[in-house]
Scaffold this motif. Structure first.
Motif, PDB file in Angstrom:
ATOM      1  N   HIS A 113     -18.694  -1.301   0.512  1.00  0.00           N
ATOM      2  CA  HIS A 113     -19.363  -2.447   1.123  1.00  0.00           C
ATOM      3  C   HIS A 113     -19.304  -3.651   0.178  1.00  0.00           C
ATOM      4  O   HIS A 113     -18.942  -4.765   0.588  1.00  0.00           O
ATOM      5  N   TYR A 122      -4.909   4.826   5.876  1.00  0.00           N
ATOM      6  CA  TYR A 122      -6.014   4.853   4.912  1.00  0.00           C
ATOM      7  C   TYR A 122      -7.103   5.770   5.451  1.00  0.00           C
ATOM      8  O   TYR A 122      -7.508   5.641   6.608  1.00  0.00           O
ATOM      9  N   ASP A 130     -13.257  -1.146  -6.773  1.00  0.00           N
ATOM     10  CA  ASP A 130     -13.736  -0.214  -7.794  1.00  0.00           C
ATOM     11  C   ASP A 130     -13.127  -0.470  -9.169  1.00  0.00           C
ATOM     12  O   ASP A 130     -13.716  -0.086 -10.190  1.00  0.00           O
ATOM     13  N   VAL A 157       3.496   0.531  -6.029  1.00  0.00           N
ATOM     14  CA  VAL A 157       3.879  -0.452  -7.048  1.00  0.00           C
ATOM     15  C   VAL A 157       4.041   0.292  -8.369  1.00  0.00           C
ATOM     16  O   VAL A 157       3.111   0.945  -8.850  1.00  0.00           O
ATOM     17  N   GLU A 184       0.863  -1.191   0.000  1.00  0.00           N
ATOM     18  CA  GLU A 184       0.000   0.000   0.000  1.00  0.00           C
ATOM     19  C   GLU A 184       0.899   1.240   0.000  1.00  0.00           C
ATOM     20  O   GLU A 184       1.880   1.296   0.740  1.00  0.00           O
ATOM     21  N   ARG A 213     -17.530   5.975  -8.628  1.00  0.00           N
ATOM     22  CA  ARG A 213     -17.483   5.515  -7.231  1.00  0.00           C
ATOM     23  C   ARG A 213     -18.687   6.059  -6.456  1.00  0.00           C
ATOM     24  O   ARG A 213     -18.904   7.263  -6.433  1.00  0.00           O
TER      25      ARG A 213
END
Ligand code: FAD
Length: 417
Positions: A326, A69, A315, A108, A64, A186
């Motif tokens: 969810h 987050y 997403d 990454v 990550e 989103r």
């Protein structure tokens, strides 16, 4: 040969036997199959957690970019002061300490599907047997848009705080303009929820202010009845909702949105641009759905159709299920289960169910909700809504508002704790 040995390893260890061993000892065994998960949002963090929750015989690494987050869920409540950003912050320490997940804080830079290696930002490499990509979304560019000043605030974090500061600095009698992108994007109800929360805030703090909603879609995308009533009755004279308002360009200095319906000058301009899968999906050649925006996957395993041993959840995936946290959490469990079965030489479970839930604050003390269940349809190979499963609140209530926090706390705990 290598793969058989690893399958044998999983079988030999077995869940019960492995559970008694400490994660540190298990990680030291080089024969364990190695799963790398990229992206520690609702989809990626859940995948990593449940891989280890259901089997200690697999080595899981979560890569990550950030150490913390910030949840986009509930982030509209930062705009009206009902929540602080710190209340939406999550670390990966429980995943690391309680589940034995190797957490690597790196971006990454690239994936080589042939050698099954990841290139990390610091120049190091990681190899994998199975890779899960959950990098969320990226935005398409808008001519003239300077994203450091004209904010989206659609990925939580700093931008939400900055948008709140822009609102706080707005004069009474000011004009807030919100541009909504074409679907899919989103959180289908999210932009309408934002219009309501901002209208409520302005009504109470900046008398005489207006909200113009420029919707690129032909009508309200989700909870049409609820938001129509909110715009036309609850916030009558404050919110002006304009459908079919395609955003063409932006003047970031003057805060002007140029649309197919004309130009709109704002005191605070909030542009949510058109969305597509996170950059890593495009750079790895996985954005192969018919629109070229999302990754086509097999919904039984979330394995990408473009290449073997790489799964895409959240997403970024292109199954047609909503882009929401969810259901990203539900997809992650289907994916984790399928990976463990595949590593054991089995087929993925054949009839997975997923479900989506969104709560939308409509004011500082009322909320609405929306939910739907999806089931795998073997005839078409797709996830389809279960008939009769669509549920939504009839009217925004204070009870829903309280339940919104209970629901969110459950989702946060299931993902990060
Ligand atoms: C205002 C608002 C309200 C919402 N309300 C709801 C709701 O009520 N219900 C609901 O279900 N959903 C809701 N959502 C939607 C939900 O937040 C998203 O759908 C969800 O966050 C998507 O999860 P994800 O894991 O796919 O992506 P993300 O949460 O975006 O996580 C992706 C992660 O990948 C990391 N990453 C990306 N690229 C790299 C890379 N190259 N290297 C390393 N790391 C990388 C990022 O740093 C990020 O942490 C809402 C969204 C908003 C904006």
């Amino acid at each position: 040969m290598k793969q058989i040995t690893r399958r044998q390893c999983l079988r030999t260890l077995g869940l019960g036997a492995v559970a008694a061993m400490s994660p540190a000892i298990i990680r030291a065994q080089s024969l364990q199959p190695r799963v790398v998960v990229v992206g520690g949002g609702f989809a990626g963090a859940t995948t990593a957690k449940y891989l280890r929750h259901w089997s200690s015989g697999v080595d899981v690494t979560l890569v990550e970019a950030n150490s913390t987050y910030y949840s986009p869920i509930l982030s509209n409540l930062v705009l009206n002061g009902q929540r602080s950003l710190s209340q939406l912050a999550f670390s990966y320490s429980t995943l690391q300490q309680s589940y034995g997940i190797n957490v690597v804080q790196q971006t990454v830079a690239g994936v080589d599907p042939l050698t099954q290696r990841l290139q990390l930002g610091d120049g190091s490499q990681l190899s994998y047997d199975r890779l899960v990509l959950a990098p969320g979304i990226r935005f398409r560019s808008v001519p003239g848009l300077d994203s450091s000043r004209i904010l989206h605030a659609w990925k939580s974090g700093d931008q939400v705080v900055q948008l709140q500061q822009q609102l706080a600095a707005m004069p009474a009698g000011g004009h807030f303009v919100l541009a909504i992108p074409p679907k899919p994007y989103r959180c289908p109800p999210g932009p309408y929820e934002r219009a309501c929360v901002v209208a409520d805030y302005l009504q109470r703090n900046k008398p005489g202010s207006r909200v113009t909603v420029l919707d690129a879609n032909p009508s309200i995308v989700a909870e049409r009845e609820t938001f129509s009533v909110a715009f036309e009755q609850t916030y009558a004279g404050i919110v002006d909702y304009l459908p079919n308002a395609e955003l063409l360009s932006v003047d970031s200095d003057q805060k002007i949105a140029y649309t197919s319906l004309g130009s709109f000058t704002a005191d605070v301009l909030n542009v949510i641009p058109t969305q597509e899968a996170g950059s890593l999906i495009h750079e790895t050649g996985l954005a192969n759905d018919p629109t070229g925006r999302w990754a086509s996957v097999n919904p039984l395993s979330y394995e990408a159709t473009a290449t073997q041993n790489i799964h895409v959840v959240g997403d970024s995936q292109g199954t047609g299920q909503p882009k929401a946290g969810h259901i990203g959490n539900a997809e992650a469990k289907v994916c984790a289960d399928a990976i463990l079965r595949l590593l054991n030489g089995m087929s993925p479970y054949g009839t997975p169910l997923t479900n989506s839930a969104c709560y939308s604050p409509i004011s500082a003390n009322t909320a609405s909700w929306l939910t739907i269940v999806y089931r795998y349809d073997a005839t078409t190979g797709t996830m389809q809504p279960v008939p009769g499963s669509l549920g939504q609140s009839t009217t925004p209530t204070t009870r829903n508002y309280t339940r919104m926090f209970q629901w969110a706390e459950n989702l946060f705990a299931d993902t990060f704790s």
